[in-house]
Design a protein around this motif. Structure first.
Motif, PDB file in Angstrom:
ATOM      1  N   HIS A  35      74.771 -39.290  31.115  1.00  8.78           N
ATOM      2  CA  HIS A  35      76.248 -38.270  31.110  1.00  8.78           C
ATOM      3  C   HIS A  35      75.663 -36.920  30.536  1.00  8.78           C
ATOM      4  N   VAL A  36      75.733 -36.046  31.089  1.00  8.06           N
ATOM      5  CA  VAL A  36      75.343 -34.622  30.839  1.00  8.06           C
ATOM      6  C   VAL A  36      76.303 -33.656  30.513  1.00  8.06           C
ATOM      7  N   ALA A  54      71.671 -29.882  43.527  1.00 10.87           N
ATOM      8  CA  ALA A  54      69.847 -30.000  43.347  1.00 10.87           C
ATOM      9  C   ALA A  54      69.681 -30.708  41.947  1.00 10.87           C
ATOM     10  N   MET A  55      70.272 -30.545  41.196  1.00 17.13           N
ATOM     11  CA  MET A  55      70.222 -31.586  39.964  1.00 17.13           C
ATOM     12  C   MET A  55      70.037 -33.064  40.109  1.00 17.13           C
ATOM     13  N   LEU A  68      77.173 -35.602  35.725  1.00 16.79           N
ATOM     14  CA  LEU A  68      77.254 -34.146  35.129  1.00 16.79           C
ATOM     15  C   LEU A  68      78.660 -33.531  34.942  1.00 16.79           C
ATOM     16  N   ARG A  69      79.074 -33.057  33.899  1.00 16.62           N
ATOM     17  CA  ARG A  69      80.367 -32.654  33.703  1.00 16.62           C
ATOM     18  C   ARG A  69      80.211 -31.062  33.385  1.00 16.62           C
ATOM     19  N   PHE A 101      73.465 -27.540  27.542  1.00 18.58           N
ATOM     20  CA  PHE A 101      73.054 -28.533  28.265  1.00 18.58           C
ATOM     21  C   PHE A 101      72.790 -29.704  27.375  1.00 18.58           C
ATOM     22  N   VAL A 102      73.661 -30.481  27.352  1.00 21.37           N
ATOM     23  CA  VAL A 102      73.795 -31.638  26.345  1.00 21.37           C
ATOM     24  C   VAL A 102      73.666 -33.114  26.827  1.00 21.37           C
ATOM     25  N   LEU A 103      72.880 -33.951  26.336  1.00 24.21           N
ATOM     26  CA  LEU A 103      72.782 -35.331  26.732  1.00 24.21           C
ATOM     27  C   LEU A 103      74.074 -35.835  25.974  1.00 24.21           C
ATOM     28  N   THR A 104      75.139 -36.546  26.618  1.00 18.31           N
ATOM     29  CA  THR A 104      76.178 -36.732  25.676  1.00 18.31           C
ATOM     30  C   THR A 104      76.251 -38.269  25.608  1.00 18.31           C
TER      31      THR A 104
END
Length: 139
Positions: A27-28, A40-41, A61-62, A103-106
């Motif tokens: 989750h990012v 693309a990500m 991705l959020r 841009f955070v890895l949650t």
């Protein structure tokens, strides 16, 4: 395409955090000013993790909106497509960006195996589905 570089860094962080556990979802949170194209990500993610322990892990991705806070009148508004960082309510230029560059890895969802003999015994530390930032599941 900077998405590949971002995915490489993300994969390295997730691998360090999870070791050899099977990762289901990463989750990012991504601010809309980061200029990340979600499709693309996700494509870059599948390419980067192919033939690694993260193969098969889904990237969630959020997107977070860009928000502008006005120091003069105290309002917060979503930054629109028009140029300029002045307050749309009072016109002040005394503003700051409070969201949109993240841009955070949650969280990382990993598969945990619970021994079939005694499901109540959870003495071994595992990251469970939805546990955030290495937090241990509650008993």
């Amino acid at each position: 395409m900077h998405e590949v570089s971002l995915c490489r860094q993300l994969a390295a962080a997730v691998t360090r955090a999870t070791g050899d556990r099977e990762v289901e979802v990463v989750h990012v949170d991504v601010g809309e000013l980061r200029q990340v194209v979600p499709e693309a990500m996700r494509f870059a993610w599948t390419f980067v993790v192919k033939d690694t322990l993260l193969a098969g892990a889904r990237l969630d991705l959020r997107q977070l909106p860009a928000v502008l806070a006005c120091r003069a009148c105290g309002t917060s508004t979503r930054l629109g497509p028009e140029l300029g960082f002045d307050c749309r309510v009072c016109g002040s230029t005394d503003t700051s960006l409070t969201s949109g560059e993240q841009f955070v890895l949650t969280a990382v969802d990993v598969r945990t195996s619970i021994p079939t003999g005694d499901r109540a015994d959870r003495s071994e530390a595992h990251l469970g589905k939805g546990d955030r930032d290495g937090a241990l599941p509650s008993a």
